[in-house]
Design an enzyme around this catalytic site. Structure first.
Site, PDB file in Angstrom:
ATOM      1  N   HIS A  45     101.573   7.616 -47.715  1.00  0.00           N
ATOM      2  CA  HIS A  45     101.631   6.459 -48.234  1.00  0.00           C
ATOM      3  C   HIS A  45     102.544   5.574 -46.906  1.00  0.00           C
ATOM      4  O   HIS A  45     103.719   5.821 -46.724  1.00  0.00           O
ATOM      5  CB  HIS A  45     102.549   6.127 -49.399  1.00  0.00           C
ATOM      6  CG  HIS A  45     102.604   4.804 -49.833  1.00  0.00           C
ATOM      7  ND1 HIS A  45     101.736   3.695 -50.147  1.00  0.00           N
ATOM      8  CD2 HIS A  45     103.949   4.051 -49.761  1.00  0.00           C
ATOM      9  CE1 HIS A  45     102.137   2.700 -50.370  1.00  0.00           C
ATOM     10  NE2 HIS A  45     103.761   2.617 -50.231  1.00  0.00           N
ATOM     11  N   ASP A 296     105.277   9.275 -49.224  1.00  0.00           N
ATOM     12  CA  ASP A 296     105.780   8.363 -48.146  1.00  0.00           C
ATOM     13  C   ASP A 296     105.627   9.054 -46.951  1.00  0.00           C
ATOM     14  O   ASP A 296     106.478   9.914 -46.612  1.00  0.00           O
ATOM     15  CB  ASP A 296     107.101   7.896 -48.519  1.00  0.00           C
ATOM     16  CG  ASP A 296     107.067   6.763 -49.678  1.00  0.00           C
ATOM     17  OD1 ASP A 296     105.906   6.558 -50.320  1.00  0.00           O
ATOM     18  OD2 ASP A 296     108.088   6.242 -49.966  1.00  0.00           O
TER      19      ASP A 296
HETATM   20 ZN   LIG Z   1     105.304   1.272 -50.487  1.00  0.00          ZN
END
Ligand SMILES: [Zn+2]
Length: 1010
Positions: A45, A296
């Site tokens: 992400h 992430d």
């Molecule tokens: Zn985000």
């Protein structure tokens, strides 16, 4: 809403799956004859801006990720990866050699690399307007298709803070067959999981036949990281995030680290993992199971890629050799997973899998735990939210004006209009605005210096749009097109000096020689509306297109509550513009013009100007005063200066409409309000206004009441216009809470509308309306919703609407009232990763229109959707898409101009909105150049027929449009074909002569050949 009525929202502890329950499954349910098909999908992400700036994320993290992905996918055809953000992908693509590009095309073609959604960003779904959502979908999808031939089949939204059905509709119209969402209220997730309804056909509230249903997968657990995606127990799942093996950068907070898979432990490790898989699978209906594998900015190091791909492959190989365990696992994309669901159910992609439920509604307001509702971000950083909308409307005008000018130039074999230069500015504006639709952009949830970075990009976009509009409109207005010269004859009317400053208007230097002002209406129906310009002299004569002198009014320009400018004045007059057209008005200095009136000024509190003034200024005391126009009378309190009531003159109906301001504080304790969360310290407290300066300016064209209270300069205006602006109350606030700490400011309008059961409607992305109800079992913060465009309350007779020109949060906590959040300043982080509070507040403008309407038939109670009246739609379009003003430069001789010019041969019906007329890019390799075709996007608005709308300057033709009639002969459309929303799936030419009937609520896309 029905689910909200049923649920108790008790939040019991569910054990390992804290927000769920102890999940079990029947022993032996899955075996070699009944396999569970598991699709493990590596993902990363990548936020285009959050705690780092967009370009820093790219060079430091995203470029290495994409480089790794290409290497690792190319090395083994069994591997898969999903990626979503084209704003990054396009930068990466441009860095690749031709051979690496070919390598990337190969993994896209063979299905190893899936681009999902295809947007420029993974857009926010609460604050965004559908026009900007569509725009960034087109930009990203056009790019990826042009460079690789790829067209997305799946939607992927793991991080936006709540989800909208508008996105489901837009994806459906883009050719997407299935979508995934993640941030859904934990109690709703649990409710859906209990009934195996985490996968459903997402139906639009207004869709009667389900023709736009989209298959949607809701992720069941707390987060999209690996501990919360393999199954209900994060302590176990964390052990299968091989990036957390030691030594390494990450670890497992549950203190049991992953073990590398070996021949010796594979049986045990696989047994642990498939137990989680089977538990997760029991929450869904099908024998296919989807397991995301990422977090992430993951996969930025080769070692991490190796660990994940190799260890999982060992488990998959082991399961292949042991079919009695009942699990067939592999790397698989989201599309492969959805295909498997259809294969197992015997249904076609895009259709409803056997026994799948249908669900309508939205997923706001999101809570991830306890009473932590994410309704703060509906309002955080309102300055940028307002700027975003200003750019959106300017971008739409720029797109339309540029398309018209460029088409005209090519059609008539002219040169001189700087098409290539302006196309580059246009593409930059599209992309900068697109970037800001990211779920840490428009949401106001990025770090201060990232907000500055977005602000500078937005400013660039705003300036680009203004330049394009000025040049295109002045080119189109030349009586002889070869007279046109770039940047010589006309000025940009508004300037924003810095990314965080207010817009200032250009002052037109008037003399006794007439000076031209071009007015451009980008809407596809004629309009009458008050326009205000800033001029250097108070005595003015205004002439319309026919050269007729018209009524005008000059107001003082105020430096503060008491002081007037001596060299700047506000000039207002009623304009009349054709559909999608340009009209020239002329203004000149005239000492004795009877058509021009100087406004009169009355102070109810305050001293008034100290110096001599050209305007008549008086002081008065009164308990009540009013302003009015031909349609409305507005009454105000003489002590506070705030609106009390509005009377509709034609019917004599008087409506209570008391304006007041309120504040919330932040509650104490460890977890407090921040950029995302709204955790108030109780009910709103009235803001003390004391005895403020009240200044009233009256005249024949516009009258206004300005009140100067702590934190707000508040202005209520009535336009004396035959257009829709004359039938609504204009409310403007200039908010300043820079010196406060932990304060949120709201404006409330209390009316006599008896909305039963405290039901109220708000819009989703300016595209559709949804009904809410206030629930006392939920805290205040749960009852706050996004307000991108409009909210209304109604009883059997009256509807009261608030139209907004910017996205903010809204609530209706008591019968008869609408409360809009205006700004928030918060001193602390709310523990969602941002690592700071929100203290970079600016002096922020916001604008609303208030509207009372009479219902001819009572509303239908059972309906969860609602529609604005035709009048409210038009009033909203006029509020947002203001008339563009292009003044002539002073002391320059302008060549002969056309006095009036429309580019449509027939105006479109009232309920058909031209969403965009967008010039297509010729290619995405090398220089940016305009192609030959344009995209035409039409939206048929959904209308509540129970509210009669009279006096509109457009016809209702039930959505019938004849394409040949649309544009005038100077442009001459040659061919039109239907295509998908993202302009990729062409459906063959449409006859120019047939009547096209557009269905309510639907968006139609066409490619136009000129
Ligand atoms: Zn985000």
């Amino acid at each position: 809403m029905k689910v909200y009525e049923e649920l108790k929202f008790e939040n019991p502890d569910g054990g390992a799956w804290k927000q769920g329950w102890r999940v079990t499954y029947p022993e032996g349910k899955w075996n070699s004859d009944n396999l569970l098909h598991v699709f493990v999908l590596p993902h990363s992400h990548t936020d285009p801006g959050w705690v780092k700036k967009y370009m820093d994320y790219y060079t430091q993290q995203t470029k290495p990720i994409l480089d790794n992905v290409l290497n690792f996918l190319s090395a083994d055809p069994r591997r898969r990866f999903i990626y979503a953000e084209l704003s990054f992908f396009s930068l990466w693509w441009e860095s690749l050699s031709e051979s690496r590009k070919e390598q990337a095309r190969k993994v896209l073609r063979n299905g190893q690399l899936e681009i999902a959604t295809g947007g420029w960003v993974m857009n926010d779904e609460a604050n965004t307007h559908y026009a900007a959502m569509v725009d960034q979908l087109i930009e990203g999808n056009q790019y990826i298709h042009a460079v690789s031939g790829f067209a997305p089949r799946s939607g992927w939204a793991i991080d936006p803070f709540g989800h909208t059905p508008t996105m489901a509709y837009l994806l459906n119209r883009s050719g997407v067959k299935g979508m995934l969402v993640q941030r859904v209220h934990y109690a709703i997730k649990k409710h859906l999981a209990r009934s195996q309804n985490l996968e459903f056909m997402w139906r639009q509230l207004w869709d009667k036949d389900g023709s736009s249903d989209t298959l949607c997968h809701v992720m069941p657990f707390y987060s999209y990281d690996v501990p919360h995606t393999c199954g209900p127990d994060p302590k176990i799942c964390c052990q299968f995030d091989f990036a957390r093996m030691s030594p390494g950068r990450y670890n497992c907070p549950w203190r049991v680290p992953p073990q590398a898979i070996t021949e010796g432990n594979v049986a045990d490790r696989a047994a642990m993992l498939i137990d989680q898989y089977k538990k997760k699978a029991s929450l869904y209906r099908s024998n296919a199971l989807f397991i995301p594998l990422g977090d992430d900015f993951r996969y930025d190091q080769a070692e991490e890629c190796e660990r994940q791909f190799n260890n999982y492959q060992k488990i998959f190989d082991y399961l292949d050799k042991n079919p009695q365990l009942g699990v067939k696992a592999q790397f698989g994309t989201l599309s492969e997973y959805f295909d498997k669901i259809h294969e197992l159910s015997g249904s076609e992609p895009g259709s409803r899998p056997r026994e799948y439920p249908v669900l309508t509604g939205d997923f706001f307001t999101y809570a991830d735990k306890d009473d932590h509702y994410w309704s703060g971000y509906f309002t955080s950083r309102p300055f940028q939210k307002q700027m975003d909308r200003n750019i959106e409307t300017n971008l739409r005008s720029a797109e339309i004006a540029f398309s018209l000018a460029a088409v005209y130039q090519r059609k008539h074999r002219l040169s001189g209009f700087p098409e290539d230069h302006l196309m580059r500015l246009l593409v930059e504006a599209r992309r900068n605005l697109g970037l800001f639709q990211h779920h840490d952009g428009i949401t106001g949830t990025a770090k201060d210096f990232v907000v500055v970075d977005y602000g500078e990009r937005l400013l660039k976009a705003e300036n680009n749009c203004k330049t394009i509009i000025t040049e295109a409109v002045s080119f189109l207005s030349m009586a002889t097109k070869s007279d046109y010269k770039q940047n010589i004859f006309f000025d940009i009317d508004e300037i924003r000096k810095n990314h965080d400053s207010l817009i200032t208007k250009n002052v037109i230097q008037v003399s006794d020689k007439p000076s031209s002002v071009l007015l451009f209406n980008s809407l596809t129906h004629p309009r009458q509306e008050v326009v205000t310009l800033h001029v250097s002299d108070p005595n003015i004569e205004v002439k319309d297109a026919k050269g007729k002198v018209i009524t005008s009014q000059t107001d003082p320009f105020w430096k503060d509550s008491n002081e007037m400018s001596q060299d700047r004045f506000k000039l207002s007059f009623v304009t009349e513009l054709p559909a999608m057209g340009i009209v020239r008005y002329q203004i000149s200095q005239r000492k004795d013009s009877s058509s021009n009136s100087l406004a009169t000024v009355t102070y109810y509190h305050g001293d008034g100007p100290s110096s001599q003034s050209k305007f008549s200024v008086e002081k008065k005391e009164s308990s009540e005063f009013s302003i009015d126009n031909s349609f409305l009378e507005a009454k105000f309190s003489g002590s506070t200066g705030l609106l009390q009531s509005v009377t509709v003159k034609s019917t004599g109906e008087k409506h209570r409409s008391e304006v007041s301001f309120h504040t919330y504080g932040a509650r104490g304790g460890k977890e407090r309000s921040g950029a995302y969360l709204f955790l108030p310290d109780g009910k709103a407290k009235p803001l003390s206004v004391g005895h403020p300066v009240i200044r009233v300016v009256r005249g024949p064209v516009v009258s206004e009441v300005s009140v100067f209270i702590n934190h707000v300069q508040h202005v209520v205006r009535l336009y004396n216009s035959p257009g829709v602006d004359g039938k609504t109350v204009d409310m403007f606030n200039l908010v300043d809470i820079q010196n406060e700490v932990n304060l949120e400011l709201a404006v409330k309008i209390s009316t006599d509308v008896q909305n039963s059961e405290r039901e109220f409607f708000t819009d989703l992305n300016g595209f559709q309306m949804i009904k809410h109800k206030v629930f006392d079992k939920l805290p205040i913060q749960a009852n706050v919703y996004p307000l991108p465009a409009m909210a209304f309350i109604e009883d059997d007779k009256t509807r009261f609407s608030v139209l907004t020109a910017q996205s903010l949060g809204v609530a209706s906590l008591k019968t008869g009232e609408i409360q809009v959040m205006l700004d928030r300043t918060l001193n602390q982080d709310d523990m969602r990763g941002l690592g700071q509070g929100v203290r970079d507040n600016k002096v922020t403008p916001n604008r609303f229109r208030l509207l009372f309407e009479r219902r001819s038939t009572p509303p239908i109670k059972a309906k969860l959707s609602g529609f604005p009246s035709m009048f409210a739609h038009v009033a909203y379009l006029h509020l947002v898409h203001q008339i563009q003003k292009i003044p002539q430069k002073s002391s320059i001789e302008v060549p002969p101009l056309l006095s009036e010019n429309s580019f449509l041969s027939v105006p479109l019906p009232c309920d058909v909105h031209l969403l965009n007329l967008r010039s297509l890019q010729k290619s995405y390799d090398g220089d940016i150049k305009r192609g030959d075709d344009s995209a035409l996007l039409l939206h048929r608005l959904g209308v509540d027929c129970g509210i009669p709308s009279s006096g509109l300057q457009c016809k209702d033709t039930q959505g019938k449009v004849k394409l040949r009639d649309l544009f005038n002969d100077a442009l001459g459309v040659k061919e039109i074909q239907r295509t998908s929303l993202i302009l990729l799936h062409d459906k063959g030419p449409t006859s120019l002569d047939s009547d096209l009937t557009l269905s309510p609520m639907k968006i139609y896309s066409f490619k136009v050949k000129w």
